[in-house]
Structure formats: C-alpha cells, structure tokens
Design an enzyme around this catalytic site. Structure first.
Site, PDB file in Angstrom:
ATOM      1  N   GLU A   1      19.508  -3.110 -17.291  1.00  6.49           N
ATOM      2  CA  GLU A   1      18.530  -4.233 -17.653  1.00  6.49           C
ATOM      3  C   GLU A   1      17.803  -3.756 -18.839  1.00  6.49           C
ATOM      4  O   GLU A   1      16.664  -4.313 -18.824  1.00  6.49           O
ATOM      5  CB  GLU A   1      17.701  -4.458 -16.269  1.00  6.49           C
TER       6      GLU A   1
ATOM      7  N   TYR B   1     -13.271  -7.150 -10.010  1.00  5.42           N
ATOM      8  CA  TYR B   1     -12.923  -6.513  -8.793  1.00  5.42           C
ATOM      9  C   TYR B   1     -12.139  -5.281  -9.196  1.00  5.42           C
ATOM     10  O   TYR B   1     -11.352  -5.118 -10.107  1.00  5.42           O
ATOM     11  CB  TYR B   1     -11.751  -7.323  -8.169  1.00  5.42           C
TER      12      TYR B   1
ATOM     13  N   HIS C   1      10.892  -2.742 -12.311  1.00  7.57           N
ATOM     14  CA  HIS C   1      11.896  -3.524 -11.715  1.00  7.57           C
ATOM     15  C   HIS C   1      12.478  -2.814 -10.431  1.00  7.57           C
ATOM     16  O   HIS C   1      12.790  -1.804 -10.518  1.00  7.57           O
ATOM     17  CB  HIS C   1      12.941  -3.846 -12.551  1.00  7.57           C
TER      18      HIS C   1
ATOM     19  N   TYR D   1      -5.200 -14.326  -0.160  1.00  5.62           N
ATOM     20  CA  TYR D   1      -6.016 -14.262  -1.476  1.00  5.62           C
ATOM     21  C   TYR D   1      -5.536 -13.149  -2.425  1.00  5.62           C
ATOM     22  O   TYR D   1      -5.658 -13.342  -3.522  1.00  5.62           O
ATOM     23  CB  TYR D   1      -7.572 -14.258  -1.288  1.00  5.62           C
TER      24      TYR D   1
ATOM     25  N   HIS E   1      18.084 -11.006  -6.197  1.00  5.77           N
ATOM     26  CA  HIS E   1      18.064  -9.709  -6.980  1.00  5.77           C
ATOM     27  C   HIS E   1      17.181  -8.857  -6.798  1.00  5.77           C
ATOM     28  O   HIS E   1      17.245  -7.691  -6.088  1.00  5.77           O
ATOM     29  CB  HIS E   1      18.082 -10.427  -8.384  1.00  5.77           C
TER      30      HIS E   1
ATOM     31  N   HIS F   1      14.653  -3.475  -6.452  1.00  7.17           N
ATOM     32  CA  HIS F   1      15.356  -4.213  -5.327  1.00  7.17           C
ATOM     33  C   HIS F   1      14.656  -4.106  -4.020  1.00  7.17           C
ATOM     34  O   HIS F   1      15.281  -3.680  -3.022  1.00  7.17           O
ATOM     35  CB  HIS F   1      16.821  -3.964  -5.308  1.00  7.17           C
TER      36      HIS F   1
END
Ligand SMILES: [Zn+2]
Length: 222
Positions: free
Chosen positions: A74, A209, A93, A114, A156, A95
């Site tokens: 990737e 926050y 990334h 939220y 994916h 899975h």
C-alpha cells in the site's frame, strides 16, 4: 528534523502496540511517517515481533525506495495521502475487526456517538472499493478523507491520520472502538443519530478538548 533512527524505533513499537490493541489481523496493518526527502514505511509481509529499525523502508515521493526490504503493497496509498495532506505526519492502515466488518457492509460510521467528531467531522465515511495497492484505491480513500482524519475502506479495512504516529494510533483505536459500539448497537435496533447542530457544537468543543491550557495567572487574592 527528528532523529530518523528514533522514528524507525517508534514505528516498530507502534506496530507491536497495534497487535496488543487488536488493530492488526496477521501482518495486514502498515504505517508511515513523514521524514526529510519522503517517508518511512513498514515492509511487506513481515512479522512485527521480528522487525528491526533497518527493516523500515525509506520511500521517496516518486515511489522509489531504499533499504534491504520491499515496502508495504500500500505504499502508493501512503504516498498519495502524505502528498495531498501536508498537515499529516503519519498514516496508519489496518484490517481491524469491527471497522472492517462495517466496511464489508459498505457502511461508514454515522453520528451515533459524539466521539465520531474525533475523526474531524460528523461521520466516518466508507471509501468505495478498489483493488488493494492501486492508484484507484488511493483516490477513493483521499476522497473519503476530505475534511476528515479517518475513513473505512470498503471490503478492506480502515485508515487513520495524525500529525505524528501517537496521534494516528490514538485515533485508530478510537475509530475501532466506535465501530465496535456501532456494530453492537445495530444488533439491537437502529441507533439514534445526533443532528448536525449538536455535532457542530461538539466539533467546536473538540478544538480545545484534551489540550492542557497554559497556566493562567489569577488576579491577586483570587
Ligand atoms: Zn490493507
């Protein structure tokens, strides 16, 4: 510029934290960190427990790479995101189970809680499907990331961005937790969604926050 060896070590530690946090399925996860001249990327198909700093692949923005290992399949996804989003310093990334479960239904995560705002907007989109490792997938993901710091990827997995690796990791854990909660809520019924006005209020509060404010000098006697 940060010490590149320290970045490589942080990447390996983060890979192992992904295992411990349940974000990885096998060696399917990968991550990148922007450095001078390009970015460092995890190698393809290696057991995270066996990684050493030299295994991280130094990639240039033209797609060429240095080092003894082949980059993650990737690499183009990472490269295109780092190129298009200059504020992003790290891409993660994975899975992971619940994000990928929703992505296989081609469902994103709506404003059912939220904390969805942690990803930068009123929802976490699911990018349309394209074959892994293709320019088309990178395009679809970039579109889904418009105004966001995370997305799901149809059939994916998921992806999270951060200004650095710790913030990308933290967001990935948050998105996976939200996906698990949303999936559970769907087992019982249709979750009630927060409206745009409420999500706008939350997004505004999120700007400050979690940030420790600098010490404020109080008026004498206060
Ligand atoms: Zn993948």
């Amino acid at each position: 510029m940060k010490d590149e060896r320290a970045v490589r070590e942080t990447m390996i530690a983060t890979c192992r934290k992904m295992n411990a946090a349940g974000l990885n399925q096998g060696t399917s996860g990968n991550l990148s960190v922007r450095v001078d001249g390009g970015f460092l990327l995890t190698p393809t198909g290696m057991d995270y427990e066996a990684l050493v700093p030299e295994d991280m692949v130094l990639m240039r923005m033209d797609g060429s790479h240095e080092g003894p290992r082949r980059p993650s399949s990737e690499w183009q996804l990472h490269r295109d995101i780092l190129e298009a989003r200059p504020e992003v310093g790290a891409v993660l990334h994975a899975h992971s189970m619940f994000s990928t479960t929703l992505a296989c239904l081609r469902r994103g995560i709506p404003a059912f809680h939220y904390m969805v705002c942690a990803a930068g907007g009123v929802d976490v989109r699911c990018a349309p499907y394209a074959t892994f490792g293709t320019a088309e997938l990178a395009r679809n993901v970039l579109d889904a990331l418009e105004g966001r710091k995370a997305c799901l990827m149809a059939n994916h997995g998921m992806l999270a961005l951060g200004r650095d690796l710790p913030s990308a990791f933290k967001l990935a854990v948050e998105v996976e937790t939200l996906a698990a909660m949303y999936w559970r809520a769907l087992q019982v019924g249709e979750p009630v969604l927060l409206d745009d006005a409420e999500m706008a209020r939350v997004l505004e509060k999120f700007k400050t926050y979690g940030q420790q404010s600098a010490p404020v000098l109080t008026p004498s006697g206060a």
